[in-house]
Every structure is written in structure tokens, then in C-alpha cells.
Write a protein that holds these residues in place. Structure first.
Motif, PDB file in Angstrom:
ATOM      1  N   LEU A  92      52.206  42.753  40.291  1.00  0.00           N
ATOM      2  CA  LEU A  92      50.952  42.648  39.554  1.00  0.00           C
ATOM      3  C   LEU A  92      50.264  44.002  39.469  1.00  0.00           C
ATOM      4  CD1 LEU A  92      49.688  39.366  41.236  1.00  0.00           C
ATOM      5  CD2 LEU A  92      50.554  39.582  38.902  1.00  0.00           C
ATOM      6  N   ALA A  93      49.758  44.328  38.282  1.00  0.00           N
ATOM      7  CA  ALA A  93      49.075  45.607  38.089  1.00  0.00           C
ATOM      8  C   ALA A  93      47.628  45.546  38.553  1.00  0.00           C
ATOM      9  CB  ALA A  93      49.126  46.007  36.616  1.00  0.00           C
ATOM     10  N   GLY A  94      47.054  44.353  38.608  1.00  0.00           N
ATOM     11  CA  GLY A  94      45.662  44.206  39.013  1.00  0.00           C
ATOM     12  C   GLY A  94      45.278  42.744  39.088  1.00  0.00           C
ATOM     13  N   ALA A  95      44.006  42.493  39.459  1.00  0.00           N
ATOM     14  CA  ALA A  95      43.505  41.128  39.593  1.00  0.00           C
ATOM     15  C   ALA A  95      42.214  40.974  38.794  1.00  0.00           C
ATOM     16  CB  ALA A  95      43.248  40.797  41.063  1.00  0.00           C
ATOM     17  N   ASP A  96      41.952  39.736  38.360  1.00  0.00           N
ATOM     18  CA  ASP A  96      40.739  39.434  37.610  1.00  0.00           C
ATOM     19  C   ASP A  96      39.577  39.066  38.534  1.00  0.00           C
ATOM     20  OD1 ASP A  96      41.879  39.667  34.910  1.00  0.00           O
ATOM     21  OD2 ASP A  96      43.106  37.975  35.567  1.00  0.00           O
ATOM     22  N   GLY A  97      39.890  38.821  39.782  1.00  0.00           N
ATOM     23  CA  GLY A  97      38.843  38.516  40.753  1.00  0.00           C
ATOM     24  C   GLY A  97      39.392  38.586  42.162  1.00  0.00           C
ATOM     25  N   ILE A  98      38.593  39.113  43.086  1.00  0.00           N
ATOM     26  CA  ILE A  98      38.999  39.240  44.484  1.00  0.00           C
ATOM     27  C   ILE A  98      37.837  38.776  45.351  1.00  0.00           C
ATOM     28  CG2 ILE A  98      39.763  40.803  46.316  1.00  0.00           C
ATOM     29  CD1 ILE A  98      40.808  42.690  44.121  1.00  0.00           C
ATOM     30  N   LEU A  99      38.149  37.935  46.344  1.00  0.00           N
ATOM     31  CA  LEU A  99      37.141  37.426  47.265  1.00  0.00           C
ATOM     32  C   LEU A  99      37.473  37.848  48.693  1.00  0.00           C
ATOM     33  CD1 LEU A  99      34.742  35.535  48.055  1.00  0.00           C
ATOM     34  CD2 LEU A  99      36.444  33.690  48.206  1.00  0.00           C
ATOM     35  N   GLU A 226      37.447  50.130  48.957  1.00  0.00           N
ATOM     36  CA  GLU A 226      37.848  51.142  47.973  1.00  0.00           C
ATOM     37  C   GLU A 226      39.081  50.681  47.195  1.00  0.00           C
ATOM     38  OE1 GLU A 226      39.349  55.791  47.843  1.00  0.00           O
ATOM     39  OE2 GLU A 226      38.242  55.067  49.578  1.00  0.00           O
ATOM     40  N   LYS A 227      40.053  50.124  47.920  1.00  0.00           N
ATOM     41  CA  LYS A 227      41.280  49.689  47.266  1.00  0.00           C
ATOM     42  C   LYS A 227      41.027  48.499  46.350  1.00  0.00           C
ATOM     43  CE  LYS A 227      44.587  51.303  50.741  1.00  0.00           C
ATOM     44  NZ  LYS A 227      45.599  50.887  51.741  1.00  0.00           N
ATOM     45  N   ALA A 228      40.189  47.563  46.801  1.00  0.00           N
ATOM     46  CA  ALA A 228      39.948  46.357  46.008  1.00  0.00           C
ATOM     47  C   ALA A 228      39.298  46.694  44.671  1.00  0.00           C
ATOM     48  CB  ALA A 228      39.077  45.384  46.796  1.00  0.00           C
ATOM     49  N   ILE A 229      38.351  47.617  44.682  1.00  0.00           N
ATOM     50  CA  ILE A 229      37.704  48.023  43.430  1.00  0.00           C
ATOM     51  C   ILE A 229      38.728  48.607  42.469  1.00  0.00           C
ATOM     52  CG2 ILE A 229      36.107  49.729  42.444  1.00  0.00           C
ATOM     53  CD1 ILE A 229      34.329  49.193  44.954  1.00  0.00           C
ATOM     54  N   ASP A 230      39.622  49.433  42.990  1.00  0.00           N
ATOM     55  CA  ASP A 230      40.661  50.030  42.143  1.00  0.00           C
ATOM     56  C   ASP A 230      41.673  48.990  41.664  1.00  0.00           C
ATOM     57  OD1 ASP A 230      39.548  52.544  42.299  1.00  0.00           O
ATOM     58  OD2 ASP A 230      40.799  53.189  43.979  1.00  0.00           O
ATOM     59  N   CYS A 231      41.817  47.887  42.409  1.00  0.00           N
ATOM     60  CA  CYS A 231      42.790  46.853  42.046  1.00  0.00           C
ATOM     61  C   CYS A 231      42.273  45.887  40.982  1.00  0.00           C
ATOM     62  CB  CYS A 231      43.189  46.046  43.284  1.00  0.00           C
ATOM     63  SG  CYS A 231      44.307  46.899  44.413  1.00  0.00           S
ATOM     64  N   LEU A 232      40.978  45.952  40.664  1.00  0.00           N
ATOM     65  CA  LEU A 232      40.426  45.032  39.673  1.00  0.00           C
ATOM     66  C   LEU A 232      40.831  45.428  38.255  1.00  0.00           C
ATOM     67  CD1 LEU A 232      36.756  44.579  40.944  1.00  0.00           C
ATOM     68  CD2 LEU A 232      38.535  42.810  40.916  1.00  0.00           C
ATOM     69  N   ASN A 233      41.130  44.435  37.434  1.00  0.00           N
ATOM     70  CA  ASN A 233      41.295  44.655  36.003  1.00  0.00           C
ATOM     71  C   ASN A 233      39.913  44.884  35.381  1.00  0.00           C
ATOM     72  OD1 ASN A 233      44.094  44.184  36.092  1.00  0.00           O
ATOM     73  ND2 ASN A 233      43.800  41.966  35.873  1.00  0.00           N
ATOM     74  N   PRO A 234      39.833  45.541  34.228  1.00  0.00           N
ATOM     75  CA  PRO A 234      38.538  45.686  33.555  1.00  0.00           C
ATOM     76  C   PRO A 234      37.867  44.329  33.358  1.00  0.00           C
ATOM     77  CG  PRO A 234      40.171  47.084  32.502  1.00  0.00           C
ATOM     78  CD  PRO A 234      40.918  46.237  33.493  1.00  0.00           C
ATOM     79  N   GLY A 235      36.591  44.248  33.742  1.00  0.00           N
ATOM     80  CA  GLY A 235      35.868  42.984  33.675  1.00  0.00           C
ATOM     81  C   GLY A 235      36.075  42.096  34.883  1.00  0.00           C
ATOM     82  N   GLY A 236      36.959  42.505  35.795  1.00  0.00           N
ATOM     83  CA  GLY A 236      37.226  41.730  37.006  1.00  0.00           C
ATOM     84  C   GLY A 236      36.057  41.801  37.980  1.00  0.00           C
ATOM     85  N   ARG A 237      35.932  40.774  38.806  1.00  0.00           N
ATOM     86  CA  ARG A 237      34.822  40.679  39.748  1.00  0.00           C
ATOM     87  C   ARG A 237      35.321  40.771  41.191  1.00  0.00           C
ATOM     88  NH1 ARG A 237      29.916  38.288  38.218  1.00  0.00           N
ATOM     89  NH2 ARG A 237      29.413  38.813  36.071  1.00  0.00           N
TER      90      ARG A 237
END
Length: 311
Positions: A92-99, A226-237
Motif C-alpha cells: 500500500l502506498a498510503g492510507a485514507d485514515g489512521i487511528l 511523523e511517519k503516520a502523517i507521511d503515510c496519509l493519502n491526500p485528504g486522509g485523516r
């Protein structure tokens, strides 16, 4: 271990993540899987939820708790500080949301054998990942008096840290401190009478500090934010629940830094640093549990939810 767990700030988290049925989401702290279940229920079969935890028992519980939505779930045993590697490993290149729901889970606190509780007797353990070598026993009996004083003061904000560290050093000189209630006895014996009359349990701050040290919780949070922010897709939360000021300070600082744009002096006529904000804060202040949730679940009292959106 049976996982009886009440998810904190559940509805605000779901609202904050703005879940898309076909999106990719990560529960970086699966725990009792309460948040995971509600996220997965909002996904279609084209959506995907990655469930991360260091605790084998948590992941085993998740299989049962999430059985009705399991086709959308991928469990991964990992430290959440490696969230970038987890996503990469899943292609996966990124995520749309991370909790992130930080801190120790209710089942870990409630089951004496894990050694997290100062109310029940158990071997000094406190490992979230039981395959990890370092335990609370090692910290209490092997670390220097000065290092114990430091973690009690920094991680537990314990004002009697010097007295407690000295008492631990004296006690272990004769024989190791092996159980949670032995440690509680030493802590209480080191504190002045007025401290023992406080509403909060005398050992609460010290146990918090030792648990944080054993699991390197603050180091993991710094790295993960820091990593989680970089892992978000544009518009991801990114939604993060904290339970004490040390965690919240780290999360708040990471969010503010990522939300900051130009860092040039204000009197510069044009920007030369070229820095642009990575996220926007949504909202700017933390979301707190309401009185009803606190009444139903007292552990929610200190919870704060911070949310940001990738630009």
C-alpha cells in the motif's frame, strides 16, 4: 485472556476519520478491537482495514471480535512506530485514515498476570509484547537509582521520585523486588503520610512511569506521529487519542509542526524557505469525552482526541 473493552471516544473517532466505504484504514492500536469493528462495518468489501498490535492476545481476540467483517481486515503484529513498513509490506502506498488509541488497554490493566496493575499481585512484567526481553522486573532491579529517579519524574511526573528510587535501591540490595504488590509496598513506604492520603493511588504515577519505560511508549509515539502523517493519502485523516499529558504534548507538537507552513522571519518580503503545511487541524483544539461517557466509563476522563487532515 478475554478482552472486555469499552472503546473511548468511539463516535467522535468515526466522525473524525470520515470513512469512505472503499478506503484503506489503519487501526494502529487494535487492543480490544472496538474501534476496528466499527470502522470495518462502514467499509464495503473493496475497502480494507489494517489492524496493528504488538500484543499477540489482542490480535487473537480481534479474529473473534471481527469475524463478521474479517474479509476486509488484515491483522499485523508490529510496533506502530513501524507503520510505514507495515503499509509497504501490504503493498500500500498510503492510507485514507489512521487511528491511534494510545496507552495501555483495559484488558491489560484488568488481568493481573500482565503485571500492569498496582491493585493486584503478579510478577513484575508490564510488556505489551510478551516476546520483548525487557520487563518491569529488569527496570526495577537492574536500572541505576538515578535512572529510576529520572523515569519516575519524567514519565510519571512523580514529585517523590528521589525518595522512591532510594527506597527501591535499599529494598533490592537484600533481595530482588519480584511482584507488583511488593513494589507497591516499597513505594508507599517511601512516601510521606500526606501523600498516602491523596485520592489517587500512591503507586499510580510510578507504575505509569515504569510501564512507559518498559515499552518505550513515548519514543514510539514521537516516531509514529511523523511517519503516520507521511503515510496519509491526500485528504486522509489522522485521529489520535491520548490519556496523559506526556503523550498529548508529543502529538500536539507533531500536529502543529506539520500544520506549519513558511518559517521565514515575519519581516521577510517573500518566502525563501519553501516550506508548506502538510496537514490542517480539524478541529484546532482536542475533542473531549462528554459527561455521559465519563459517567459510563471513568477511564475516559483524561482522554483527548486530536485530528488532522492531509493537505
Amino acid at each position: 485472556m478475554e478482552f472486555h473493552h469499552v472503546s473511548i471516544l468511539l463516535e467522535p473517532c468515526l466522525e473524525a476519520l470520515q470513512i469512505k466505504p472503499d478506503g484503506v484504514y489503519v487501526d494502529a492500536t487494535t487492543g480490544g478491537a472496538g474501534h476496528s469493528l466499527r470502522i470495518a462495518e462502514r467499509l464495503h468489501d473493496t475497502g480494507r482495514l489494517i489492524c496493528i498490535d504488538r500484543d499477540d492476545e489482542a490480535l487473537e481476540n480481534a479474529k473473534d471480535r471481527l469475524k463478521d467483517v474479517w474479509q476486509r481486515v488484515t491483522p499485523v503484529k508490529s510496533d506502530f512506530r513501524d507503520i510505514d513498513k507495515v503499509l509497504e509490506g501490504q503493498g500500500l502506498a498510503g492510507a485514507d485514515g489512521i487511528l491511534f488509541d494510545l496507552g495501555v488497554s483495559s484488558p491489560q490493566l484488568d488481568h493481573a498476570e500482565r503485571g500492569f496493575s498496582y491493585m493486584q499481585d503478579a510478577p513484575l512484567d508490564m510488556r505489551m509484547d510478551r516476546q520483548q526481553k525487557l520487563t518491569a522486573y529488569d527496570v526495577v532491579n537492574g536500572w541505576s537509582r538515578e535512572e529510576i529517579r529520572r523515569i519516575l519524574f519524567e514519565y510519571g511526573e512523580e514529585r517523590y521520585a528521589p525518595l522512591i528510587a532510594a527506597a527501591i535501591e535499599r529494598e533490592r540490595a537484600d533481595k530482588p523486588i519480584e511482584t507488583t504488590l511488593e513494589l507497591v509496598r516499597v513505594i508507599k513506604g517511601a512516601m510521606p503520610a500526606k501523600a498516602l492520603r491523596e485520592k489517587q493511588h500512591p503507586a499510580k504515577r510510578s507504575f505509569q512511569a515504569i510501564r512507559i519505560a518498559v515499552n518505550d511508549e513515548l519514543g514510539a509515539v514521537r516516531e509514529a506521529m511523523e511517519k503516520a502523517i507521511d503515510c496519509l493519502n491526500p485528504g486522509g485523516r489522522l485521529a489520535v487519542i491520548t490519556f496523559h499529558s506526556l503523550e498529548d504534548r508529543i502529538v500536539k507538537a507533531a500536529f502543529q509542526q506539520a500544520a506549519q507552513g513558511c518559517t521565514c522571519p515575519k519581516d521577510f518580503p517573500v518566502c525563501i524557505c519553501g516550506k508548506k503545511p502538510k496537514v490542517r487541524l480539524t478541529p484546532r483544539k482536542p475533542i473531549l469525552p462528554d459527561e455521559r461517557e465519563i459517567e459510563e466509563n471513568p477511564r475516559a476522563r483524561s482522554a483527548k482526541l486530536r485530528v488532522c487532515e492531509k493537505i
